[in-house]
Write an enzyme that holds these catalytic residues in place. Structure first.
Site, PDB file in Angstrom:
ATOM      1  N   SER A  92     -20.977  91.568  79.213  1.00 49.78           N
ATOM      2  CA  SER A  92     -20.820  91.857  80.654  1.00 49.78           C
ATOM      3  C   SER A  92     -19.563  92.637  81.000  1.00 49.78           C
ATOM      4  CB  SER A  92     -20.830  90.565  81.468  1.00 49.78           C
ATOM      5  OG  SER A  92     -22.150  90.191  81.739  1.00 49.78           O
TER       6      SER A  92
ATOM      7  N   LYS B  51     -20.264  95.818  82.511  1.00 49.10           N
ATOM      8  CA  LYS B  51     -20.568  95.918  83.953  1.00 49.10           C
ATOM      9  C   LYS B  51     -19.415  96.580  84.705  1.00 49.10           C
ATOM     10  CE  LYS B  51     -23.709  91.868  84.287  1.00 49.10           C
ATOM     11  NZ  LYS B  51     -24.030  91.510  82.913  1.00 49.10           N
TER      12      LYS B  51
ATOM     13  N   VAL C  31     -20.236  87.460  77.706  1.00 48.11           N
ATOM     14  CA  VAL C  31     -20.631  86.321  76.861  1.00 48.11           C
ATOM     15  C   VAL C  31     -20.378  86.557  75.366  1.00 48.11           C
ATOM     16  CG1 VAL C  31     -22.300  85.241  78.441  1.00 48.11           C
ATOM     17  CG2 VAL C  31     -23.086  86.989  76.823  1.00 48.11           C
TER      18      VAL C  31
HETATM   19  N1  GLN Z   1     -26.203  90.757  78.091  1.00 48.91           N
HETATM   20  C1  GLN Z   1     -25.925  89.545  78.787  1.00 48.91           C
HETATM   21  C2  GLN Z   1     -27.070  89.163  79.714  1.00 48.91           C
HETATM   22  O1  GLN Z   1     -27.678  90.002  80.322  1.00 48.91           O
HETATM   23  C3  GLN Z   1     -24.672  89.716  79.529  1.00 48.91           C
HETATM   24  C4  GLN Z   1     -24.270  88.488  80.279  1.00 48.91           C
HETATM   25  C5  GLN Z   1     -22.828  88.220  80.248  1.00 48.91           C
HETATM   26  O2  GLN Z   1     -22.052  88.707  79.425  1.00 48.91           O
HETATM   27  N2  GLN Z   1     -22.447  87.338  81.127  1.00 48.91           N
HETATM   28  O3  GLN Z   1     -27.382  88.028  79.865  1.00 48.91           O
END
Ligand code: GLN
Length: 303
Positions: free
Chosen positions: A63, A66, A257
């Site tokens: 994430s 993002k 994550v």
């Molecule tokens: N690729 C992960 C998902 O879509 C990313 C989520 C995260 O890092 N919180 O669930």
């Protein structure tokens, strides 16, 4: 400030905690990452690099991507982004569907999965191969060659039923222009980009420097947009733990994550910490504690 000494102290203090928590296992390829790893790096706006532990081991940024897809989206669309994505903390898990349905397919913020899916949709409209555009955007910011891990992307893509549900829901509300399949393909590849703590700390230095990358990459965002991005990281960057994180750490931050967390000390440096085992909200357990110690020991935060 001798950041190298601070990082050594933090690594030493945190030894008993490293490995506590749970490695993300809902993405099969990530389940096999050893939880007994810890790295941390500081890159100052004057270019000094301080690192400790596994700071040069690459990991799945998940994430944290993002943050970068939002920056690219803001560069392309400016304020128009906010007609499709909100700017409020969600207070719910990053992959929750409940709020999205109640709020007519407009995600609360760009740092939860549906918000990032909208940003990815914007990139899919603008670029033939959006994942390559993100990787190319990151190369000059990090100063290194960046790639995404195809096995991790494929592993997440095969199991991304919740993200597919969110994308379909948004499509039904008219908030997704491209096909769900194309958006998910690109999104999973963005999440599977691999970087290390030094590369990530360097990549976010423009947010500590009023939007301009200090090592000659020029203006990435206007000063006003950089301020706003830092505000969003503080309020929304660590999911439903953002309030507690701001209370304990007091820095704008974005987690993933894969166990990485990037943070920004305005006017001073970019910071990145990585340790794969997570607390229940999906933030690195040792990483959050390390950043808390960082602001306690240095006496610096945004407050
Ligand atoms: N690729 C992960 C998902 O879509 C990313 C989520 C995260 O890092 N919180 O669930």
């Amino acid at each position: 400030m001798d950041y190298s000494e601070v990082l050594q102290q933090i690594a030493h203090e945190l030894k008993p905690v490293i490995g506590q928590g749970k490695v993300a296992s809902y993405i099969p390829e990530l389940a096999s990452v050893s939880p007994h790893q810890f790295g941390m790096a500081v890159v100052t706006i004057s270019g000094e690099v301080h690192a400790v532990g596994d700071a040069r081991t690459r990991f799945s940024i998940q994430s944290i991507s993002k943050l970068f897809t939002l920056v690219m989206t803001l560069q392309l669309e400016g304020e128009r982004v906010w007609s499709r994505v909100g700017r409020e903390p969600s207070g719910t898990p990053f992959n929750s569907l409940v709020q999205l349905e109640a709020e007519n397919g407009k995600p609360r913020n760009p740092f939860i999965n549906p918000g990032a899916l909208v940003c990815t949709d914007i990139l899919c409209t603008r670029y033939a191969v959006p994942e390559n555009a993100v990787v190319e955007f990151l190369r000059p910011l990090s100063g290194t060659e960046i790639h995404y891990n195809r096995a991790v992307a494929a592993s997440e893509r095969r199991t991304s039923h919740r993200n597919a549900a969110m994308a379909h829901l948004m499509k039904s509300f008219g908030n997704l222009g491209n096909s769900v399949e194309d958006v998910l393909d690109a999104y999973c590849r963005h999440c599977a980009i691999e970087m290390n703590c030094v590369e990530l700390a360097r990549a976010v230095t423009f947010l500590a420097h009023g939007g301009t990358h200090p090592s000659g990459q020029g203006e990435i965002l206007t000063t006003s947009m950089a301020k706003r991005l830092n505000a969003l990281m503080l309020t929304c960057g660590t999911y439903d733990a953002a309030g507690d994180f701001a209370f304990r750490v007091g820095l704008p931050a974005k987690s993933g994550v894969g166990g990485g967390i990037v943070a920004v000390m305005p006017g001073e440096c970019g910071v990145c910490v990585w340790s794969p085992a997570l607390e229940p909200s999906g933030n690195s357990l040792a990483g959050s504690l390390a950043l808390e110690r960082f602001t306690d020991i240095t006496g610096r935060s945004i407050f």
